[in-house]
Design an enzyme around this catalytic site. Sequence first.
Site, PDB file in Angstrom:
ATOM      1  N   SER A 173      57.809  11.612  54.311  1.00  0.00           N
ATOM      2  CA  SER A 173      59.216  11.236  54.307  1.00  0.00           C
ATOM      3  C   SER A 173      59.858  11.546  55.668  1.00  0.00           C
ATOM      4  O   SER A 173      59.420  11.013  56.683  1.00  0.00           O
ATOM      5  CB  SER A 173      59.932  11.939  53.153  1.00  0.00           C
ATOM      6  OG  SER A 173      61.207  11.417  52.934  1.00  0.00           O
ATOM      7  N   ASP A 327      59.724   2.519  46.233  1.00  0.00           N
ATOM      8  CA  ASP A 327      60.270   3.408  47.249  1.00  0.00           C
ATOM      9  C   ASP A 327      61.116   2.591  48.212  1.00  0.00           C
ATOM     10  O   ASP A 327      60.644   1.577  48.749  1.00  0.00           O
ATOM     11  CB  ASP A 327      59.122   4.102  47.991  1.00  0.00           C
ATOM     12  CG  ASP A 327      59.590   5.066  49.073  1.00  0.00           C
ATOM     13  OD1 ASP A 327      60.808   5.314  49.193  1.00  0.00           O
ATOM     14  OD2 ASP A 327      58.723   5.571  49.818  1.00  0.00           O
ATOM     15  N   HIS A 357      58.882   7.371  45.728  1.00  0.00           N
ATOM     16  CA  HIS A 357      59.121   8.289  46.833  1.00  0.00           C
ATOM     17  C   HIS A 357      59.057   9.745  46.363  1.00  0.00           C
ATOM     18  O   HIS A 357      59.665  10.120  45.366  1.00  0.00           O
ATOM     19  CB  HIS A 357      60.487   8.025  47.478  1.00  0.00           C
ATOM     20  CG  HIS A 357      60.656   8.735  48.780  1.00  0.00           C
ATOM     21  ND1 HIS A 357      60.169   8.220  49.957  1.00  0.00           N
ATOM     22  CD2 HIS A 357      61.205   9.933  49.093  1.00  0.00           C
ATOM     23  CE1 HIS A 357      60.446   9.058  50.938  1.00  0.00           C
ATOM     24  NE2 HIS A 357      61.068  10.115  50.441  1.00  0.00           N
TER      25      HIS A 357
END
Length: 387
Positions: A173, A327, A357
């Site tokens: 991320s 995501d 995610h």
Amino acid sequence: MGLPAQAHGAKATPLAQARSLTGDRHGSIFSCASFLGKILEKMGVCSKIAFTRYVRSGRKLGADPRLWLGDARFGRVPVRVYRPRAPSAGPRAGAIFFHGGGWLYCGIDSHEKICRYIARESESVVVSVGYRLAPEHKYPAAYEDCLNATIYFMKNIEHYGVDPANVIVCGDSAGGNLAAAVSQTLAGRSDLPKLRAQILIYPGLQALDFNLPSYQQNRGVPLLFRERAAFFALQYLNGDALHMQEVLEGSHIPPDMRLKYRKWVSPDNIPENFKVRGYKPHKPREFKAEVFEKVKRICEPNLCPLLAEDAIVHQLPESFILTCEYDVLRDDGLLYKKRLEDNGVRVTWYHLEDGFHGVISLFDYCGFSFPAGKRGLNSVVKFIKGL
């Protein structure tokens, strides 16, 4: 060229899996934390960010029979080093890990299980970096900490039994964003060993367009909503999110700049099979110069690595990119994959068709697990062992 994706598993359950963390019987994990954070902020006890940071900070686990663990500082940056106890026939690979959390949350302890797993299963030395967090420390603080920790490690590599020709930067991320930025910065350095690879796990790589197909399709899918992605980027950039709505609408980018970057940030570069699930072309709202003036650094490659020039991209090391179907950041990974391949960089792409995610962090979370997260983590280990 990129290798084919290897995604398997049930496609009917990812939304239910993700939403179990924000509603239903597991609602207390995330949604209740957010609710309590709002209450405590109104009471003047602490900010919502501070409370959420506490909830998501994780904890240091006990000893690991297969690893040596040690906390240290690389210059001013706190790190934790994970070293396999088993003897090695030669120098090991070294992976420098940057945690996710939107540049605001998480830390070394929150990603302890991931780093232990990578170190054990790949038999490599892993360094987890505790960079400074926004909004107290705005851009480029996190990037500078990750860069400085990486350079320190490379200059002192003999102390860790690591092969200087086999050093990897890795992150999930926001950590994937930081890994990409560090990799670009080091690409032209002749005074340091060249990075062997970069591993980008559902990275956020641009803040120009929050209306790409994946942003539209997954705007309300946990664990990262579309609005939160813009919120995190602005908190990292400016320490506030005052212009979040304008950024979401696209009125923060001048037309000439949008045209310049369209060759890299465009739905036209997304494969058609990723557009069939509820995508409609978006026309940005009218440009607002006063907003751009407040957020203009948002186009710097150290914050948005997808915008780096080809002269930099073609020097990048072999790359691994993991994306998840459910995501909002999926298309950032797809666009960067194309950029790397167009510049002759070898890319291994692993797409989790049933992933969302944050799923890697949840491969073993609070007594329940997500098979997609375990598969994704194993794909990272396989890549490292294959270098």
